[in-house]
Design a protein around this motif. Structure first.
Motif, PDB file in Angstrom:
ATOM      1  N   GLN A 180       0.723  -1.156   0.101  1.00  0.00           N
ATOM      2  CA  GLN A 180      -0.094   0.150   0.153  1.00  0.00           C
ATOM      3  C   GLN A 180       0.834   1.199   0.065  1.00  0.00           C
ATOM      4  O   GLN A 180       1.677   1.301   0.733  1.00  0.00           O
ATOM      5  N   HIS A 181       0.586   2.302  -0.994  1.00  0.00           N
ATOM      6  CA  HIS A 181       1.533   3.579  -1.084  1.00  0.00           C
ATOM      7  C   HIS A 181       0.491   4.603  -1.106  1.00  0.00           C
ATOM      8  O   HIS A 181      -0.653   4.460  -1.636  1.00  0.00           O
ATOM      9  N   GLU A 182       0.854   5.743  -0.784  1.00  0.00           N
ATOM     10  CA  GLU A 182       0.021   6.788  -0.949  1.00  0.00           C
ATOM     11  C   GLU A 182       0.839   8.020  -1.403  1.00  0.00           C
ATOM     12  O   GLU A 182       2.110   8.181  -1.352  1.00  0.00           O
ATOM     13  N   SER A 183       0.263   8.914  -2.415  1.00  0.00           N
ATOM     14  CA  SER A 183       1.112  10.048  -3.074  1.00  0.00           C
ATOM     15  C   SER A 183       0.382  11.099  -3.792  1.00  0.00           C
ATOM     16  O   SER A 183      -0.798  10.896  -3.691  1.00  0.00           O
ATOM     17  N   ASP A 184       0.642  12.260  -3.880  1.00  0.00           N
ATOM     18  CA  ASP A 184      -0.079  13.173  -4.742  1.00  0.00           C
ATOM     19  C   ASP A 184       0.430  13.066  -6.054  1.00  0.00           C
ATOM     20  O   ASP A 184      -0.052  13.939  -7.042  1.00  0.00           O
ATOM     21  N   ASP A 185       1.317  12.506  -6.440  1.00  0.00           N
ATOM     22  CA  ASP A 185       1.838  12.212  -7.857  1.00  0.00           C
ATOM     23  C   ASP A 185       1.232  10.608  -8.411  1.00  0.00           C
ATOM     24  O   ASP A 185       1.638   9.734  -8.295  1.00  0.00           O
ATOM     25  N   LEU A 186       0.109  11.196  -9.249  1.00  0.00           N
ATOM     26  CA  LEU A 186      -0.516   9.786  -9.975  1.00  0.00           C
ATOM     27  C   LEU A 186       0.386   9.163 -10.692  1.00  0.00           C
ATOM     28  O   LEU A 186       0.326   7.888 -10.673  1.00  0.00           O
ATOM     29  N   ALA A 187       1.229   9.867 -11.624  1.00  0.00           N
ATOM     30  CA  ALA A 187       2.054   9.221 -12.507  1.00  0.00           C
ATOM     31  C   ALA A 187       3.043   8.377 -11.859  1.00  0.00           C
ATOM     32  O   ALA A 187       3.279   7.187 -12.319  1.00  0.00           O
TER      33      ALA A 187
END
Length: 93
Positions: free
Chosen positions: A39-46
């Motif tokens: 599981q990972h989270e980011s504001d960078d969709l690419a």
């Protein structure tokens, strides 16, 4: 992190926040031979989609979600909206 814990999430009108869930499961449900989860989270969709492609190459099925705030029934809660799904069977074509 709980869905109602928005300390690390953007305020309305701010940058979008995305979540990647990936699972690799083999064998019967009662005694799996393999049950891996990432599981990972980011504001960078690419960047998350690229990470998802790497995980799919390793046999994971991956889902990328956008965190969205719902006005009802609890305006303080965050929901996940599916952006894309990648799985090993479809990537071999």
């Amino acid at each position: 992190m709980r869905d109602t814990d928005d300390r690390y999430l953007p305020r309305p009108g701010g940058p979008r926040r995305y979540r990647l869930d990936a699972r690799r499961f083999r064998g019967p449900l009662h005694t799996p031979a393999r049950n891996d989860h990432e599981q990972h989270e980011s504001d960078d969709l690419a960047a998350l989609v690229e990470l998802a492609r790497t995980l799919v190459a390793e046999g994971f099925t991956a889902w990328v979600y956008e965190r969205v705030r719902r006005p009802t029934p609890w305006p303080e809660a965050w929901d996940l909206r599916l952006v894309t799904q990648l799985d090993p069977d479809r990537s071999r074509g």
